[in-house]
Design a protein around this motif. Sequence first.
Motif, mmCIF file in Angstrom:
data_model
loop_
_atom_site.group_PDB
_atom_site.id
_atom_site.type_symbol
_atom_site.label_atom_id
_atom_site.label_comp_id
_atom_site.label_asym_id
_atom_site.label_seq_id
_atom_site.Cartn_x
_atom_site.Cartn_y
_atom_site.Cartn_z
ATOM 1 N N TYR A 5 0.905 -1.194 0.044
ATOM 2 C CA TYR A 5 0.148 0.025 0.162
ATOM 3 C C TYR A 5 0.832 1.243 0.022
ATOM 4 C CZ TYR A 5 -3.828 3.153 1.040
ATOM 5 O OH TYR A 5 -4.867 4.182 0.979
ATOM 6 N N ILE A 6 0.463 2.105 -0.951
ATOM 7 C CA ILE A 6 1.312 3.351 -1.041
ATOM 8 C C ILE A 6 0.299 4.430 -0.660
ATOM 9 C CG2 ILE A 6 2.789 4.891 -2.313
ATOM 10 C CD1 ILE A 6 3.442 2.466 -3.902
ATOM 11 N N TRP A 7 0.406 5.373 0.218
ATOM 12 C CA TRP A 7 -0.198 6.384 0.663
ATOM 13 C C TRP A 7 0.039 7.579 -0.509
ATOM 14 C CZ3 TRP A 7 1.324 2.819 3.969
ATOM 15 C CH2 TRP A 7 0.602 2.411 5.165
ATOM 16 N N ASP A 8 -0.954 8.535 -0.401
ATOM 17 C CA ASP A 8 -0.831 9.456 -1.454
ATOM 18 C C ASP A 8 0.428 10.434 -1.111
ATOM 19 O OD1 ASP A 8 -2.983 8.662 -2.728
ATOM 20 O OD2 ASP A 8 -4.361 10.298 -1.446
ATOM 21 N N ASP A 9 0.819 10.420 0.134
ATOM 22 C CA ASP A 9 1.916 11.602 0.589
ATOM 23 C C ASP A 9 3.338 10.737 0.435
ATOM 24 O OD1 ASP A 9 2.074 9.515 2.770
ATOM 25 O OD2 ASP A 9 1.370 11.119 4.121
ATOM 26 N N GLY A 10 3.145 9.663 -0.140
ATOM 27 C CA GLY A 10 4.669 8.825 -0.319
ATOM 28 C C GLY A 10 4.935 7.657 0.552
ATOM 29 N N ARG A 11 4.205 7.645 1.727
ATOM 30 C CA ARG A 11 4.751 6.315 2.755
ATOM 31 C C ARG A 11 4.203 5.026 1.954
ATOM 32 N NH1 ARG A 11 0.903 7.247 6.975
ATOM 33 N NH2 ARG A 11 -0.248 8.314 5.457
ATOM 34 N N LYS A 12 4.665 4.020 2.495
ATOM 35 C CA LYS A 12 4.439 2.773 1.793
ATOM 36 C C LYS A 12 4.819 1.498 2.687
ATOM 37 C CE LYS A 12 7.672 1.117 -1.146
ATOM 38 N NZ LYS A 12 8.623 0.947 -2.404
ATOM 39 N N TYR A 13 4.101 0.607 2.674
ATOM 40 C CA TYR A 13 4.007 -0.643 3.595
ATOM 41 C C TYR A 13 3.901 -1.701 2.534
ATOM 42 C CZ TYR A 13 2.454 -4.349 6.605
ATOM 43 O OH TYR A 13 2.685 -5.636 7.247
ATOM 44 N N ILE A 14 4.864 -2.874 2.603
ATOM 45 C CA ILE A 14 4.868 -3.846 1.985
ATOM 46 C C ILE A 14 4.959 -5.149 2.934
ATOM 47 C CG2 ILE A 14 6.242 -5.399 0.463
ATOM 48 C CD1 ILE A 14 7.722 -2.806 -0.460
ATOM 49 N N ARG A 22 -2.403 -3.620 8.788
ATOM 50 C CA ARG A 22 -0.896 -4.145 8.896
ATOM 51 C C ARG A 22 -0.799 -5.236 9.867
ATOM 52 N NH1 ARG A 22 1.560 1.374 9.076
ATOM 53 N NH2 ARG A 22 -0.148 1.824 9.849
ATOM 54 N N ASN A 23 -0.791 -6.556 9.664
ATOM 55 C CA ASN A 23 -0.520 -7.800 10.727
ATOM 56 C C ASN A 23 0.452 -8.806 10.234
ATOM 57 O OD1 ASN A 23 -2.556 -7.914 13.056
ATOM 58 N ND2 ASN A 23 -3.821 -7.026 11.206
ATOM 59 N N GLY A 24 1.281 -9.102 11.081
ATOM 60 C CA GLY A 24 2.377 -10.090 10.761
ATOM 61 C C GLY A 24 3.672 -9.343 10.323
ATOM 62 N N LYS A 25 4.261 -9.923 9.452
ATOM 63 C CA LYS A 25 5.717 -9.200 9.027
ATOM 64 C C LYS A 25 5.376 -8.375 8.132
ATOM 65 C CE LYS A 25 7.877 -12.494 11.557
ATOM 66 N NZ LYS A 25 8.762 -12.031 12.712
ATOM 67 N N GLY A 26 6.051 -7.259 8.194
ATOM 68 C CA GLY A 26 6.218 -6.248 7.092
ATOM 69 C C GLY A 26 7.100 -4.960 7.259
ATOM 70 N N THR A 27 7.126 -4.325 6.193
ATOM 71 C CA THR A 27 8.094 -3.225 6.079
ATOM 72 C C THR A 27 7.525 -1.952 5.776
ATOM 73 O OG1 THR A 27 9.853 -4.732 5.119
ATOM 74 C CG2 THR A 27 10.173 -2.250 4.853
ATOM 75 N N TYR A 28 7.647 -0.966 6.599
ATOM 76 C CA TYR A 28 7.037 0.277 6.532
ATOM 77 C C TYR A 28 8.203 1.579 6.033
ATOM 78 C CZ TYR A 28 4.355 4.478 7.650
ATOM 79 O OH TYR A 28 3.749 5.731 7.565
ATOM 80 N N PHE A 29 7.952 2.204 4.966
ATOM 81 C CA PHE A 29 8.782 3.174 4.842
ATOM 82 C C PHE A 29 8.350 4.541 4.965
ATOM 83 C CE2 PHE A 29 9.311 -0.464 1.895
ATOM 84 C CZ PHE A 29 10.738 -0.644 1.846
ATOM 85 N N TYR A 30 9.056 5.355 5.822
ATOM 86 C CA TYR A 30 8.627 6.752 6.270
ATOM 87 C C TYR A 30 9.129 7.753 5.284
ATOM 88 C CZ TYR A 30 8.060 4.481 10.774
ATOM 89 O OH TYR A 30 7.698 3.619 12.014
ATOM 90 N N LEU A 31 8.218 8.731 5.398
ATOM 91 C CA LEU A 31 8.851 9.967 4.329
ATOM 92 C C LEU A 31 10.211 10.573 4.436
ATOM 93 C CD1 LEU A 31 5.466 12.036 4.276
ATOM 94 C CD2 LEU A 31 6.248 10.427 2.739
ATOM 95 N N ASN A 32 10.773 10.438 5.681
ATOM 96 C CA ASN A 32 12.140 10.986 5.885
ATOM 97 C C ASN A 32 13.206 10.065 5.561
ATOM 98 O OD1 ASN A 32 12.177 9.104 7.831
ATOM 99 N ND2 ASN A 32 12.066 10.554 9.663
ATOM 100 N N GLY A 33 12.780 8.891 4.991
ATOM 101 C CA GLY A 33 13.756 8.031 4.504
ATOM 102 C C GLY A 33 14.099 6.848 5.495
#
Length: 73
Positions: A5-14, A22-33
């Motif tokens: 899922y990619i939010w409109d502001d650029g945040r992303k979760y895989i 979000r449940n289980g294992k995953g990676t979240y990417f913040y706007l600040n890197g």
Amino acid sequence: GKGTYIWDDGRKYIGNWVDGKRNGKGTYFYLNGDKYIGDWVNGKRHGVGNYFWANGNRRKGKYSNDSFLYEIK
């Protein structure tokens, strides 16, 4: 299931999803890197995870209800 899922502001979760959260294992990417790779429960960091700062620093730790509890060596 699994997905991205990619939010409109650029945040992303895989990772894993249950009932749209979000449940289980995953990676979240913040706007600040920064990024978090680890366990999720009901959309919050919960369990063991690795937090990576954009500057290259890293911390492995235990999280509960989206809050950092303690570092794991």
